[in-house]
Enzyme design. Structure first.
Site, PDB file in Angstrom:
ATOM      1  N   SER A   1     -14.114 -13.339  -9.631  1.00  0.00           N
ATOM      2  CA  SER A   1     -12.789 -13.373  -9.019  1.00  0.00           C
ATOM      3  C   SER A   1     -11.660 -13.652 -10.001  1.00  0.00           C
ATOM      4  O   SER A   1     -10.500 -13.410  -9.688  1.00  0.00           O
ATOM      5  CB  SER A   1     -12.754 -14.436  -7.908  1.00  0.00           C
ATOM      6  OG  SER A   1     -13.692 -14.120  -6.903  1.00  0.00           O
TER       7      SER A   1
ATOM      8  N   SER B   1     -11.544 -12.460  -5.713  1.00  0.00           N
ATOM      9  CA  SER B   1     -10.816 -12.973  -4.572  1.00  0.00           C
ATOM     10  C   SER B   1      -9.428 -13.495  -4.944  1.00  0.00           C
ATOM     11  O   SER B   1      -8.584 -13.711  -4.072  1.00  0.00           O
ATOM     12  CB  SER B   1     -11.621 -14.108  -3.925  1.00  0.00           C
ATOM     13  OG  SER B   1     -11.812 -15.194  -4.821  1.00  0.00           O
TER      14      SER B   1
ATOM     15  N   LYS C   1      -3.739 -20.225  -6.647  1.00  0.00           N
ATOM     16  CA  LYS C   1      -4.571 -19.620  -5.600  1.00  0.00           C
ATOM     17  C   LYS C   1      -4.721 -20.606  -4.450  1.00  0.00           C
ATOM     18  O   LYS C   1      -4.927 -21.808  -4.669  1.00  0.00           O
ATOM     19  CB  LYS C   1      -5.934 -19.257  -6.189  1.00  0.00           C
ATOM     20  CG  LYS C   1      -6.883 -18.535  -5.243  1.00  0.00           C
ATOM     21  CD  LYS C   1      -8.176 -18.177  -5.981  1.00  0.00           C
ATOM     22  CE  LYS C   1      -9.160 -17.442  -5.102  1.00  0.00           C
ATOM     23  NZ  LYS C   1     -10.396 -17.075  -5.839  1.00  0.00           N
TER      24      LYS C   1
END
Length: 607
Positions: free
Chosen positions: A177, A153, A79
């Site tokens: 997330s 996210s 990420k």
């Protein structure tokens, strides 16, 4: 042609088997992956390493060899709020970007084990959102239906795994997330106990709450990755040593799981989610679980604190200097959320801490009655267009079952739980107190194996796996009992008072005899292993789990001629259990033919 042949990827063990049989090399694989992700219509990737860099990683692991690298040639994604040396860390905000010279701690540990980082994945900007649409790099599309959200996210990290471009990925989880994207893309999403995975080298959202998360196809893969990547890191002020998890409800014959009261369940008018959640309850019961309704209100109250309370100020603190100078570069929904922090005072923060302490005290009371919590991961899923039209309200709905988790310091695993009639995945979440991660992963594995859904969006079938890798010390010991310590009998309290838990009922191997020893009530049996030339029997026993620190006191209260030794179960497994010295059974009643102590007692009271 190469990409079509080699991709999509499946679980880690399958790829390692391909390497071991020389069907494939890490160099060939990174070439195929690099070619595949050049075309990224789903907006899963923000940046990727150049092909030559990927081949350098591949050549290094090929030189080192499989024997020394547990993640030999396993490709993974990161990420883009986690540092990978040589690529910019953007947090999905180009003007914020910086290029780190060192890897985040968790990334470095994985690389040291032979894993190959492919690149950086898309996210809701500054990890603020649960939907995957809040990015200037494009709204990340669901792996099953591009019209729907991917969840955020950690959106790109989930989609890249679900499509089989990599075997696993790293995300982060502050409000859900690491779990919501897993549910929306048919993956395992693991949110560890806070501090188990170092956040050194991670752009914080709420630094005191953040965790690095793992997306993978299976719970077994998560356990494998966790065993390598977890560990104390003095560079992370919130790092935690892993502790004993105690009773392993994930492998237990019987366990209790909490579910919210019916009126507290929220599916946002999605009947399909409601149906699939009900089916999961039934599946948990089939695995030995006992459903217990709980009051979910303390969890909901804690969840509201994350965005309505002072913790939003932590998001502001994380990027304060950038926000003050470049606030116009922060996309609208994220900017609006972070800007509210300026209205918070230090007094608000302390009052929030006090309120959370009170809520946690109430929420923690449920663990006296249940071993784990079962909820939907998200009550429903939305089209991208609907999310963009109502970004705050719909995003809030997605956090109904997730926002409380880090505030209350619980561990959680999101698990695939079936498909809606429109083909979109549904997922559930298992949660438990801090340091209960391994039992959660064991239970997630059992649910996966029982349902046997395909891996992600690849269409690859789930492999049936019996061996589950250990990820931490349990602090527990199994002990077999055969007499008055059995459930419901007079001495069972000696186990339950020491927090003993029943694991299973079984028998010994068929080479034992059982005797009724003389003495004062409660009468006790003597279990003796026979010699090779003697006839033996399979004797009924119960296997109990007891904290190691309680074992010494328990053994100290066992009177001669009984003691604790090693006995062999019908499965062939050797473990601690009650045994008797052979001299003590001379001229006593041999009750072996009854097969166990309960049957013998029943014969005594039968007319």
């Amino acid at each position: 042609m190469m990409a079509k042949k080699l991709l999509p990827l499946g679980d880690i063990a399958s790829l390692l088997q391909c390497y071991a049989s020389d069907e494939l090399s890490p160099t060939q694989l990174v070439e195929a992956i690099h070619a595949e992700i050049q075309n990224d219509p789903d907006h899963a990737w923000i940046s990727m390493l150049p092909l030559e860099s990927l081949k350098d990683y591949a050549r290094k692991v090929e030189t080192a060899g499989m024997a020394s690298l547990p993640l030999y040639g396993i490709p993974f994604a990161i990420k883009d709020n986690i540092d990978l040396a040589g690529l910019p860390t953007t947090a999905a905000c180009p003007d914020f970007a910086y290029t780190p010279s060192r890897n985040a701690t968790v990334v470095q540990r994985l690389i040291d084990a032979g894993a190959i980082p492919i690149g950086k994945t898309n996210l809701d900007q500054f990890a603020t959102g649960l939907n995957g649409t809040r990015s200037p790099y494009g709204a990340c599309r669901n792996a099953f239906d591009p019209a729907y959200i991917s969840g955020g996210s950690s959106s790109g990290s989930a989609v890249a795994v679900a499509k089989g471009q990599i075997c696993f990925s790293l995300g982060t989880d502050t409000a859900g997330s690491g779990r919501v994207p897993a549910a929306f893309n048919n993956l395992i999403g693991y949110k560890p106990t806070r501090g188990w995975l170092s956040t050194h080298g991670v752009v914080p959202a709420c630094r005191s709450l953040d965790t690095v998360s793992i997306f993978a196809f299976t719970a077994v893969d998560v356990a494998r990755i966790l065993a390598i990547s977890a560990g104390y890191d003095e560079a992370d002020i919130y790092s935690e040593e892993r502790k004993e998890h105690g009773f392993n409800f994930g492998t237990a014959f019987h366990f209790r799981f909490g579910i919210p009261r019916k009126q507290q369940l929220e599916f946002f008018d999605n009947r399909e989610s409601e149906r699939l959640f009900s089916a999961t309850i039934t599946r948990m019961q089939a695995q030995g679980g006992e459903a217990v309704e709980i009051d979910f209100e303390p969890f909901l109250e804690a969840a509201r604190l994350l965005y309505e309370g002072p913790w939003v100020a932590e998001r502001y603190a994380a990027i304060q200097s950038f926000f003050e100078l470049h606030g116009d570069q922060v996309i609208a929904p994220v900017r609006e959320i972070i800007a509210t922090a300026k209205q918070r005072s230090a007094a608000d923060a302390f009052n929030g801490f006090y309120q959370l302490r009170r809520i946690k005290q109430q929420a923690d009371q449920i663990w006296a009655n249940v071993d784990c919590l079962l909820t939907p991961t998200a009550g429903t899923i939305y089209p991208i267009q609907a999310m963009q039209q109502d970004p705050i309200h719909l995003n809030s709905n997605l956090g109904y079952y997730t926002n409380f988790m880090n505030l209350l310091d619980y561990a959680a695993v999101a698990v695939p739980a079936g498909f809606q009639s429109n083909g979109l995945p549904f997922g559930i979440t298992l949660a438990a107190p801090t340091h209960q991660d391994e039992p959660l992963l064991h239970l997630a594995h059992r649910l996966q194996q029982a349902q046997s859904l395909p891996l992600g969006a690849t269409g690859i079938a789930l492999r049936q796996v019996t061996h589950f890798p250990a990820v931490s010390e349990s602090g527990q010991v199994w002990i077999a009992v055969c007499g008055a310590h059995l459930s419901g009998l007079p001495l069972n309290e000696q186990l339950t008072s020491r927090r003993g838990r029943l694991v299973t009922s079984t028998t010994t191997a068929p080479n034992y005899r059982l005797y009724a020893l003389p003495g004062n009530p409660p009468q006790r049996p003597g279990l003796v292993r026979v010699n090779k030339n003697e006839q033996g029997f399979a004797i009924e026993v119960e296997v109990w789990e007891l904290p190691v620190r309680e074992l010494g006191d328990f053994v100290a209260n066992i009177p001669a001629p009984l003691g604790i030794g090693t006995i062999i179960l019908a499965s062939g497994e050797a473990l601690l259990g009650f045994v008797c010295e052979r001299y003590a059974v001379e001229n006593t009643i041999d009750i072996s033919q009854f097969g166990g102590w309960r049957s013998y007692l029943q014969q005594l009271i039968s007319p």
